[in-house]
Design a protein around this motif. Sequence first.
Motif, mmCIF file in Angstrom:
data_model
loop_
_atom_site.group_PDB
_atom_site.id
_atom_site.type_symbol
_atom_site.label_atom_id
_atom_site.label_comp_id
_atom_site.label_asym_id
_atom_site.label_seq_id
_atom_site.Cartn_x
_atom_site.Cartn_y
_atom_site.Cartn_z
ATOM 1 N N UNK A 70 0.866 -1.085 -0.082
ATOM 2 C CA UNK A 70 0.075 -0.094 0.081
ATOM 3 C C UNK A 70 1.024 1.325 0.018
ATOM 4 N N UNK A 71 2.017 1.468 0.790
ATOM 5 C CA UNK A 71 2.843 2.452 0.571
ATOM 6 C C UNK A 71 3.375 2.786 -0.678
ATOM 7 N N UNK A 72 3.679 1.654 -1.579
ATOM 8 C CA UNK A 72 4.182 1.913 -3.014
ATOM 9 C C UNK A 72 3.007 2.470 -3.716
ATOM 10 N N UNK A 73 1.688 2.158 -3.433
ATOM 11 C CA UNK A 73 0.582 2.505 -4.216
ATOM 12 C C UNK A 73 0.483 3.949 -3.712
ATOM 13 N N UNK A 74 0.329 4.477 -2.661
ATOM 14 C CA UNK A 74 0.107 5.821 -2.210
ATOM 15 C C UNK A 74 1.391 6.542 -2.835
ATOM 16 N N UNK A 121 -4.833 1.108 -8.988
ATOM 17 C CA UNK A 121 -5.519 0.964 -10.140
ATOM 18 C C UNK A 121 -7.244 0.833 -9.275
ATOM 19 N N UNK A 122 -7.139 0.229 -8.148
ATOM 20 C CA UNK A 122 -8.351 0.166 -7.564
ATOM 21 C C UNK A 122 -9.033 1.655 -7.018
ATOM 22 N N UNK A 123 -7.891 2.379 -6.606
ATOM 23 C CA UNK A 123 -7.980 3.875 -6.212
ATOM 24 C C UNK A 123 -8.812 4.893 -7.369
ATOM 25 N N UNK A 124 -7.769 4.650 -8.280
ATOM 26 C CA UNK A 124 -8.220 5.437 -9.358
ATOM 27 C C UNK A 124 -9.265 5.240 -10.396
ATOM 28 N N UNK A 125 -9.661 3.970 -10.349
ATOM 29 C CA UNK A 125 -11.100 3.625 -10.943
ATOM 30 C C UNK A 125 -12.313 3.791 -9.907
ATOM 31 N N UNK A 126 -11.962 3.583 -8.861
ATOM 32 C CA UNK A 126 -13.133 4.368 -7.637
ATOM 33 C C UNK A 126 -13.397 5.789 -7.908
ATOM 34 N N UNK A 127 -12.240 6.568 -7.719
ATOM 35 C CA UNK A 127 -12.619 7.754 -8.044
ATOM 36 C C UNK A 127 -13.371 8.418 -9.191
ATOM 37 N N UNK A 128 -12.847 7.521 -10.428
ATOM 38 C CA UNK A 128 -13.639 7.737 -11.461
ATOM 39 C C UNK A 128 -15.131 7.355 -11.481
ATOM 40 N N UNK A 129 -15.239 6.312 -10.785
ATOM 41 C CA UNK A 129 -16.746 5.930 -10.447
ATOM 42 C C UNK A 129 -17.440 7.185 -9.547
ATOM 43 N N UNK A 146 -11.121 13.591 3.401
ATOM 44 C CA UNK A 146 -10.476 12.982 2.499
ATOM 45 C C UNK A 146 -11.173 12.464 1.367
ATOM 46 N N UNK A 147 -10.386 12.281 0.240
ATOM 47 C CA UNK A 147 -11.031 11.426 -0.940
ATOM 48 C C UNK A 147 -10.927 9.924 -0.725
ATOM 49 N N UNK A 148 -9.687 9.549 -0.010
ATOM 50 C CA UNK A 148 -9.648 8.124 -0.124
ATOM 51 C C UNK A 148 -8.882 7.937 1.414
ATOM 52 N N UNK A 149 -9.323 6.606 1.981
ATOM 53 C CA UNK A 149 -8.519 6.069 2.945
ATOM 54 C C UNK A 149 -8.007 4.799 2.577
ATOM 55 N N UNK A 150 -6.755 4.403 2.787
ATOM 56 C CA UNK A 150 -6.163 3.228 2.268
ATOM 57 C C UNK A 150 -5.472 2.584 3.721
ATOM 58 N N UNK A 151 -5.821 1.410 3.744
ATOM 59 C CA UNK A 151 -5.518 0.812 5.144
ATOM 60 C C UNK A 151 -5.247 -0.751 4.756
ATOM 61 N N UNK A 152 -4.271 -1.217 5.489
ATOM 62 C CA UNK A 152 -3.804 -2.623 5.427
ATOM 63 C C UNK A 152 -3.567 -3.413 6.809
ATOM 64 N N UNK A 153 -4.635 -3.033 7.591
ATOM 65 C CA UNK A 153 -4.805 -3.675 9.013
ATOM 66 C C UNK A 153 -5.248 -5.208 8.838
ATOM 67 N N UNK A 154 -5.047 -6.100 9.968
ATOM 68 C CA UNK A 154 -5.824 -7.327 9.773
ATOM 69 C C UNK A 154 -7.407 -7.151 9.792
ATOM 70 N N UNK A 155 -7.956 -8.265 9.160
ATOM 71 C CA UNK A 155 -9.375 -7.971 9.178
ATOM 72 C C UNK A 155 -10.030 -7.555 10.401
ATOM 73 N N UNK A 156 -10.809 -6.655 10.746
ATOM 74 C CA UNK A 156 -11.463 -6.332 11.842
ATOM 75 C C UNK A 156 -10.947 -5.441 12.666
ATOM 76 N N UNK A 157 -9.657 -5.282 12.625
ATOM 77 C CA UNK A 157 -8.899 -4.367 13.510
ATOM 78 C C UNK A 157 -9.441 -2.840 13.590
ATOM 79 N N UNK A 158 -9.825 -2.273 12.531
ATOM 80 C CA UNK A 158 -9.991 -0.916 12.254
ATOM 81 C C UNK A 158 -11.660 -0.961 12.639
ATOM 82 N N UNK A 164 -13.777 6.884 -0.550
ATOM 83 C CA UNK A 164 -13.472 5.580 -1.357
ATOM 84 C C UNK A 164 -12.367 5.028 -0.303
ATOM 85 N N UNK A 165 -12.704 3.906 0.083
ATOM 86 C CA UNK A 165 -12.052 3.341 1.439
ATOM 87 C C UNK A 165 -11.480 1.810 0.846
#
Length: 399
Positions: free
Chosen positions: A19-23, A181-189, A93-105, A123-124
Motif C-alpha cells: 500500500x505505501x508503494x501505491x500511495x 488501479x482500485x483507487x483510480x477506478x473508484x475515484x472515476x466512479x 479525505x477522498x481516499x482512506x487506504x489501510x492494510x490492517x488485519x481483518x476487523x482491527x479498524x 473511497x475506502x
Amino acid sequence: MTRPLENITILDLSRVLACPFASMILAELGATVIKVEQPGAGDETRSFEPQVEGEGGTESAYYMAFNRSKQSITVNLRSPEGQELVRKLSAQADVVLENFPVGTLKRYGLDYARLSEHNPGLVYVSCTGFGMTGPYAPRKGYDTVFQAMGGIMSLTGERGGGPVKPGLPVADLTSGLWVAIAILSSLMGRHATGKGCHVDFSMFDGQVGLLSLAAARFFALGEVPPRLGTEHPGRVPSAAFRCRDGKWVQVTGSDQHWKPLCDLLGLHDWAEDPALSRNIERVRRREEVMAALSAAIGQLDRDEFCRLCDAAKVPAGPILNVDEVLTNEHVLARGMVREFDHPQVGAFKAVPVPFKFSGYDDPSLARPPLLGEHTDQVLAGRLGMTREQIAALRDKQVI
C-alpha cells in the motif's frame, strides 16, 4: 500545468510495502498523501535494512523507496482521541487506504461503515492478505506466502528443479499496482455517480489474477505448466542463452524473426526449412531447436550478438545486472534515475514513477518525510487546532 491528481487527498493508514508503494505512486502524480504513523516508531520499515548514514542521521533505504512525496503525521490509533483525529481527517479525505488485519479498524471505529457516515463520497480501500471474506480471511501472510499460494513460485525455476521466488517482492509490488488501479477506478466512479465505495482487495486474489496465460492454458488444455527456466511454454525461441564471454542474452522471436535469426547465426538450412518457419513445429522440436541455437549463440560475445539482432530486427536484449540497468544509457536518457535531497542523509538516488505526460507535468520525485514531520501542520491547517490543543495531545501521547 499541473499533475493529474492535484485535488485528491489520501489518508494513508498503511505500512510496509504494497500500500505505501501505491500511495507513493499517487502522491507523485499529484495527490496529497497524509501518512499516519505510530508515535515514536513509525512505519516498521523505518528500521529495516539497509540503513543509509548521513551527517544528519540515518534512514532506511527500504522506507525511502516506498514513501517519497508524502506527509507524515503520528497518531496513536489505540487511543480514543487518536481515533477521533483520524475520523475528522477522513471526513475531509477522498481516499482512506489501510492494510490492517481483518476487523482491527472496526474495533477502533475506523472502518468504512463508520467513516462513510460523515463522508458518503469516501473511497475506502482495505488491502489484506486473503480478503474480508472466505475461509482464509483470518490468516496472516507475507509476499513470499502469496507468491507460493498464488502459483507464480510453482512456475519459476529451472527444468527439473525446485520452485524459486523471483528476485523482487512481486506479490507486494503488483499488489501496490492493483491498489493504485482500485483507487483510480473508484475515484472515476465517484466522479460519475457522486458515491464512494469500499474496496476489498486480497493480495492472494491479486496473485491469482496475474496467472493469466497459465490459467488460460489450464482452462484450454488442462495443462499444469512445468517449470521451464527462462523458456516460454508456447513459443520457441523465447529463452536466455549463454554467450561466448559468459554473459547472457534473452531472445524472444515470432515466426517473422525465425529466418533472420537463423541467417545471422549461419544456420541457413534451418532458415530455409518450411516446417521450422512455423512456431508450432519449433515447439514440437523444442529440444533440438534449443540445442542448436544455444551452440550457435555460444560462439558470439553478448554485445556482438545483440548488435547483429538489432540490425536484423530480431528481438533480443542483454540480461543486465542491477548496476548495469541503473547506469544504462537509455535508462539515464529516459530520466529513470533521479535524486532527492534528504535532511539526514543528503543526496540520495531513486527510481521515479515511469510516466511521461504531455498536457500535465511529469510525476514529481520528492523526499520521504521525517517521522511526524507534518503533524502540527496537518492538525492546525486541516482541523483548525491550536498550538495548545496540539501540545496537550502530545503530552497525552496521542500524537
